[in-house]
Design an enzyme around this catalytic site. Structure first.
Site, PDB file in Angstrom:
ATOM      1  N   SER B 138     -71.777 -35.597 -27.613  1.00 36.01           N
ATOM      2  CA  SER B 138     -70.790 -35.172 -28.503  1.00 36.01           C
ATOM      3  C   SER B 138     -69.228 -35.758 -28.684  1.00 36.01           C
ATOM      4  O   SER B 138     -69.015 -36.494 -27.904  1.00 36.01           O
ATOM      5  CB  SER B 138     -70.497 -33.691 -28.201  1.00 36.01           C
ATOM      6  N   TYR B 151     -67.193 -27.921 -22.236  1.00 33.25           N
ATOM      7  CA  TYR B 151     -68.438 -28.546 -22.845  1.00 33.25           C
ATOM      8  C   TYR B 151     -68.041 -29.922 -23.041  1.00 33.25           C
ATOM      9  O   TYR B 151     -68.851 -30.706 -22.691  1.00 33.25           O
ATOM     10  CB  TYR B 151     -68.227 -27.712 -24.222  1.00 33.25           C
TER      11      TYR B 151
END
Ligand SMILES: Cc1cc2nc3c(=O)[nH]c(=O)nc-3n(C[C@H](O)[C@H](O)[C@H](O)COP(=O)(O)OP(=O)(O)OC[C@H]3O[C@@H](n4cnc5c(N)ncnc54)[C@H](O)[C@@H]3O)c2cc1C
Ligand SMILES: NC(=O)c1ccc[n+]([C@@H]2O[C@H](COP(=O)([O-])OP(=O)(O)OC[C@H]3O[C@@H](n4cnc5c(N)ncnc54)[C@H](OP(=O)(O)O)[C@@H]3O)[C@@H](O)[C@H]2O)c1
Lengths: 431, 245
Positions: B138, B151
């Site tokens: 990501s 995250y």
């Protein structure tokens, strides 16, 4: 869940709504978001007005319901979830020798939306409306009841949901009958006509020989000139070539559509000469799908489509009157489509098509002037017991709606108590 | 026809990617933790494609089961040409701040489970001297931000691991793809307000297939995130500290 502004195709209305995504076809009916008193299924928003919107309420998107379940290439029976788009169906079935039995003028609609508006295509005189080819579907009600509906099972729910403008519950999956074809090509004939009389004659002689028939009207004056297209699926089986796509990336600050550009378009279009040709099915059925977001050319105020059906016993005289009204009001329609509807009944009790002729006109949202014109057109339609198409409507009066759809009383009993739409509240006001 | 293992196949992005593979005739082995979702996806892929579709239910945090799962996939497809790792959870940052257990769980799902899979897959692909390994990391891994650094740091670990793995496997002719999506409209982000930077899973899927067919490397998808992240990475720490990102 988040508040979002979803617009319909005409872009006139921009009201925020709570957007809920149905997670899966087998998932339980989702809870209404806090603060919303009703909910409405939302496919691809290809309806023009407010029948696919629910201002102040919630929209239940079906984008996760986009799975195929099965396709039998021997029988042409397709089972898929309700959020599958017609474009995806074509991608799967055309190479296997099958085609949609009925398709609207854009392939970017969901099967759920196609059933809820009981959409029609250029072959209404042969195949009737979309609902004639729906074998079964599952309807999920807000009380979590799941009804399998077909002509035999829960037949009343089947009839209420086809053309039921999303109000009877959520369609989760559907079983459809496809029609066989030889390949992706169409044999098309293009003919000019210079009066509505000629259009009538062409329609009468073409209906038995051609599967698809439609006309584009030149609305720059009241004469009733236009171009007549008639076509059959070709026996040609040549390889598939995909045409190029363009897209309008942003909304221009002003409308590019005015009377001058319309005259220019119509003049250029009229130059197209008569003749026969072979076309791929995409440009034939979906001439506007090649330009993504073409609806944005009307600028930030958006546009309206006015689509009515005039029952056969009144002939073409009311159409002539409507063209005169358009021209008298100094308005012009960019795209004007005229087509005959056949007599094949749909199982849908609220289905729009009936035997006769349908006229669809596009107008930029110019405020009071276009509303004045609509009032004049409404009067003609009401005078001949015609009706307007909810999929295209964002402004008809409750009275006109009720007059056009006499089964309304009965239909209302099938409306799910948790479901509503901007359209529904508007036309049922004062009822 | 390629033989492709998709891990975390029920993800919206992985599902859209699997459709592109199926449509061109690839054979697929789909792994996910929810069997109902797997069956819906597999049914869809069988209608869209012509190739074989096999499913396996597995919670990917069960790392002891990874080796056997990969062996079953290899046996079912009779070899592997590519693997795509897509599973992940968007951690609840404030809940993680209050719980060591939850923080470590998020690191496990988003980093450690992928690293376990990659360790096993790398050896297989290195030995067979061909193929492609792709992982959805990501943009959040490019720089830790207060809104989602649990995250983000897990994704950063995956990105760094893949960068080293790419160097190692280049010699064996195996390509390694790091996919860095920006904002994608999927169930993971259903609670977010969407704006113009948001992409649909189909777009990200097309970029993934393109990268997996090519030479490998790091991709940003949609492409403009490369420039957004270039700027975010270069904001000096003194200023960054005061931003609300
Ligand atoms: C360029 C263009 C050409 C068109 N040509 C034609 C044409 O030739 N003939 C024609 O008939 N129409 C035509 N239309 C209109 C279009 O086919 C219909 O409005 C169609 O219903 C849109 O489908 P959708 O998936 O976008 O649904 P939406 O517009 O999102 O919704 C339409 C209705 O369906 C309901 N609905 C959606 N999904 C479900 C579900 N799963 N369960 C229950 N209800 C549901 C909604 O609540 C709403 O009432 C055209 C539209 C465009 C933009
Ligand atoms: N969406 C974004 O904006 C975005 C941006 C950058 C990167 N990404 C990354 O893209 C990848 C795909 O996500 P998505 O956006 O497609 O969201 P998604 O649809 O929510 O997919 C996430 C998937 O991971 C699966 N998963 C989570 N934990 C698992 C476990 N322990 N074992 C097995 N499966 C597990 C989930 O399974 P269930 O379906 O069973 O829950 C789900 O299918 C993720 O790695 C995500 O971090 C997403």
């Amino acid at each position: 869940m988040a508040q979002q502004i979803l617009r319909s195709w005409g872009r006139v209305l921009a009201a925020p709504a709570d957007v809920v995504d149905m997670p899966a076809a087998a998932a339980p009916f989702p809870a209404l978001p806090a603060g919303s008193s009703s909910l409405l299924p939302f496919g691809k928003g290809r309806s023009y007005g407010d029948s696919c919107l629910n201002p102040g309420g919630a929209l239940l998107r079906t984008k996760n319901l986009d799975h195929f379940i099965s396709f039998d290439k021997d029988t042409g029976i397709l089972v898929c979830e309700a959020g599958v788009q017609l474009a995806d169906i074509l991608r799967v079935i055309v190479p296997q020798g099958w085609f949609l039995p009925v398709t609207p003028g854009t392939r970017f609609v969901t099967v759920g939306g196609a059933i809820a508006n009981d959409v029609h295509g250029k072959n209404h005189h042969r195949n009737g409306a979309f609902g004639c080819h729906v074998r079964r579907f599952e309807l999920l009600r807000s009380n979590n009841e799941r009804l399998i509906c077909s002509a035999e099972e829960n037949a009343d729910w089947f009839s209420a949901t086809i053309g039921g403008i999303g109000l009877t519950g959520l369609i989760t999956w559907v079983e459809l009958q496809m029609q066989p074809i030889s390949g992706p090509w169409m044999d098309v004939e293009t003919l000019h006509f210079s009066s509505l009389d000629e259009f009538g004659k062409l329609t009468a002689e073409s209906d038995s020989r051609f599967e698809y028939v439609v006309a584009w009207l030149d609305c720059s004056d009241a004469v009733g000139r236009g171009i007549f297209f008639r076509a059959n699926h070709s026996a040609e089986t040549e390889q598939y070539k995909k045409p190029l796509c363009l897209s309008l990336p942003v909304v221009p600050p002003v409308s590019f559509v005015n009377n001058l550009s319309i005259k220019l378009f119509n003049t250029l279009y009229n130059k197209k000469s008569d003749g026969s040709s072979r076309a791929h099915y995409e440009p034939f059925f979906y001439p506007l799908d090649g330009v993504g977001n073409w609806n944005r050319i009307y600028g930030p105020k958006g546009f309206y489509q006015y689509q009515c059906v005039i029952p056969a016993r009144h002939g073409l005289a009311p159409i002539q009157e409507m063209l005169a009204a358009v021209s008298k009001n100094g308005m012009s329609s960019f795209l004007s489509v005229l087509k005959g509807f056949g007599s094949k009944p749909s199982p849908g009790m609220m289905s729009f098509p009936c035997e006769g002729v349908t006229l669809a006109l596009d107008f930029a949202n110019t405020g009071a002037s276009v509303q004045r014109l609509f009032a004049a057109l409404d009067e003609i339609v009401a005078g001949v017991d015609g009706r307007l198409y909810p999929a295209k409507d964002g402004r008809m009066s409750g009275a006109l709606f009720r007059a056009g759809y006499p089964v309304l009383e009965k239909f209302s009993t099938f409306v799910d108590p948790a479901f509503s739409s901007g359209f529904w509240r508007r036309v049922m006001e004062g009822k | 026809m390629k033989k492709i293992l998709i891990i975390g196949a029920t993800s919206a992005i992985a599902g859209a990617t699997a459709r592109l593979f199926a449509e061109r005739g690839d054979a697929l082995y789909l792994v996910g933790r929810n069997n109902d979702k797997l069956q819906v996806l597999a049914g869809d892929l069988r209608v869209r494609g012509r190739g074989q579709v096999v499913t396996e239910e597995l919670d990917l945090n069960d790392m002891a089961a990874h080796e056997a799962m990969i062996a079953r996939a290899t046996a079912a497809l009779q070899g592997l040409d590519a693997a795509l790792i897509a599973h992940g959870t968007l951690s609840d940052q404030s809940a993680c701040q209050a719980s060591v257990e939850m923080t470590l769980m998020e690191i496990k799902t988003n980093a450690l489970s992928a690293i376990s899979l990659l360790t096993l897959l790398a050896n297989i692909f290195e030995a067979q001297k061909q193929g492609c390994i792709a992982v959805i990391s990501s943009v959040a891994g490019d720089r830790g931000r207060q809104s989602n650094y649990v995250y983000g740091s897990a994704k950063a670990m995956v990105t760094a691991f893949l960068s080293g793995l790419r160097q190692r496997l280049a010699k064996a002719g195996v390509s390694v793809v790091t996919v860095k999506p920006g904002f994608v409209d999927t169930p993971m982000t259903s609670g977010f307000k969407k704006g113009p930077l948001w992409a649909v899973p189909e777009k990200v899927a097309a970029d993934i297939v393109h990268a997996m067919d090519g030479k490998g490397g790091e991709i940003y998808t949609p492409w403009f995130w490369r420039f957004i992240m270039l700027i975010i990475r270069h904001i000096p720490e003194v200023i960054f500290k005061r931003l609300r990102l």
